[in-house]
Design an enzyme around this catalytic site. Sequence first.
Site, PDB file in Angstrom:
ATOM      1  N   LYS A 168       0.893  -1.258   0.064  1.00  0.00           N
ATOM      2  CA  LYS A 168       0.171   0.086   0.022  1.00  0.00           C
ATOM      3  C   LYS A 168       0.920   1.105   0.041  1.00  0.00           C
ATOM      4  O   LYS A 168       0.704   2.202  -0.747  1.00  0.00           O
ATOM      5  CB  LYS A 168      -1.124  -0.158   1.136  1.00  0.00           C
ATOM      6  CG  LYS A 168      -2.070   1.059   1.162  1.00  0.00           C
ATOM      7  CD  LYS A 168      -3.139   0.750   2.063  1.00  0.00           C
ATOM      8  CE  LYS A 168      -3.018   0.730   3.697  1.00  0.00           C
ATOM      9  NZ  LYS A 168      -2.887   2.386   4.008  1.00  0.00           N
ATOM     10  N   SER A 169       1.789   1.297   0.872  1.00  0.00           N
ATOM     11  CA  SER A 169       2.762   2.447   0.958  1.00  0.00           C
ATOM     12  C   SER A 169       3.437   2.789  -0.230  1.00  0.00           C
ATOM     13  O   SER A 169       3.627   3.776  -0.744  1.00  0.00           O
ATOM     14  CB  SER A 169       3.826   2.144   2.010  1.00  0.00           C
ATOM     15  OG  SER A 169       3.025   2.226   3.377  1.00  0.00           O
ATOM     16  N   SER A 228       7.960   9.543  11.787  1.00  0.00           N
ATOM     17  CA  SER A 228       6.678   9.353  11.155  1.00  0.00           C
ATOM     18  C   SER A 228       6.984   9.228   9.624  1.00  0.00           C
ATOM     19  O   SER A 228       7.464  10.563   9.219  1.00  0.00           O
ATOM     20  CB  SER A 228       5.686  10.343  11.495  1.00  0.00           C
ATOM     21  OG  SER A 228       4.633  10.145  10.577  1.00  0.00           O
ATOM     22  N   ASP A 279       2.093  -0.771  11.995  1.00  0.00           N
ATOM     23  CA  ASP A 279       0.905  -1.444  11.309  1.00  0.00           C
ATOM     24  C   ASP A 279       0.506  -2.804  11.649  1.00  0.00           C
ATOM     25  O   ASP A 279      -0.361  -3.517  11.329  1.00  0.00           O
ATOM     26  CB  ASP A 279       1.066  -1.264   9.829  1.00  0.00           C
ATOM     27  CG  ASP A 279       0.639   0.351   9.397  1.00  0.00           C
ATOM     28  OD1 ASP A 279       0.126   0.973  10.128  1.00  0.00           O
ATOM     29  OD2 ASP A 279       1.239   0.790   8.460  1.00  0.00           O
TER      30      ASP A 279
END
Length: 428
Positions: free
Chosen positions: A21-22, A166, A314
């Site tokens: 996804k990233s 982050s 995650d």
Amino acid sequence: MEIAITPVRALRGDLQVPGDKSISHRAVMLGALAEGETEIENFLPGEDCLSTIQVVKSLGVEVHIEKDRVVVRGGGLNALQEPENVLDAGNSGTTMRLMAGILSGCPFFSVLTGDASLRRRPMQRVIKPLSAMGARITSRGGNAYAPMAITGGALCSTTYRSPVASAQVKSAVLLAGLFADGTTTVIEPARSRDHTERMLSYFGARIQVKDKQVSVWGRPKLQGCKVVVPGDISSAVFLLVACAVVPGADLTVRNVGINPTRSGALEVLKEMGANIIIFNERQVSGEPVADIRIRGSRLKGTTINRAIIPYLIDELPALAVAAALAEGETVVRDAAELRYKETDRITTVVKLLSQMGADIIEQEDGFIIRGGRALQGTECESFGDHRLAMAAAVAGLHARGITKIKSAECVNISFPAFFNTLNLLSVQ
């Protein structure tokens, strides 16, 4: 949609998981900023990544989708056009925060919003550094939450010391730095996932990485290219956990991304005693990729904290299920970032596993799980969180009785075929 999960005797198979996804997000964004055609293979056609495609199309970029193949035709850094309407990021924090960085460099007005869940997630962490670079950003709640109204252009390069590790904050600043003269640097308290800097380099930007510090040189000429997206390790881990504690289980997952800033869950599973073999390691489109085989074994508790947390944030819902099924105590600390995901994943994971009979105690920055209790099937909420729905399903495979998961369609965000995949692997 409600899904019913029944216990299994074993899990066996040889498969691939959907594209990362990233990486899928970033390939579309950089393809939009590059000159020429970018072809993306194994793109994740999940709802979050489709939100990114819709946003860049609204900015005048030509995008064609054929199942898991996407072609983006970009015109360079200065080719994006002012949108005629509000840009909707859906449920995708990656879309909103990274596109905020790009839009901060564009000399026009735009508004970024999302669904109710995304509008509750903190945006000040990207608004502050982007404003310091020269973007004019106004948002709800005193510049804390979306929608964000952005007037971009005329940015200055910066050195930003991020208070949190982050990847989304780092990426927003680096992407804004593409539009600024000079060098933009981000320094983090711990190194976060590095897909953005890898892909920027792959597209032709000048990048320098020194431990927790990343720099990008402004005004590069990005060139469209072919990107092959590896399988998403965050999706693979749910299947690996499902197999880890089942005697006789044997699963091979092919072409999985094993980026060292994402593979912390594999290290934790090994520490817990999982029988994991990583083989056929190679590089694909600038990312490390491998095949992973796992066979059922007995797991034991462990401690998950400090520096490894950003590398498995995650995957913690899946690891919490592994801990509940393991022998002994597992402690998760330094994971307060879980509270700012699609749900407050500390509270919702604790609620889910408690409801199924696990001995789990909520902490401010994590939880404590005393494993070994038999889990009981139940009726549970996903709260619209794809990771929580998948965690509930994995736990349900090993529970007594039937587990019913409400609003299970949220798995479409990252793994649309998840429940079908479980059915294919299950030996009743």
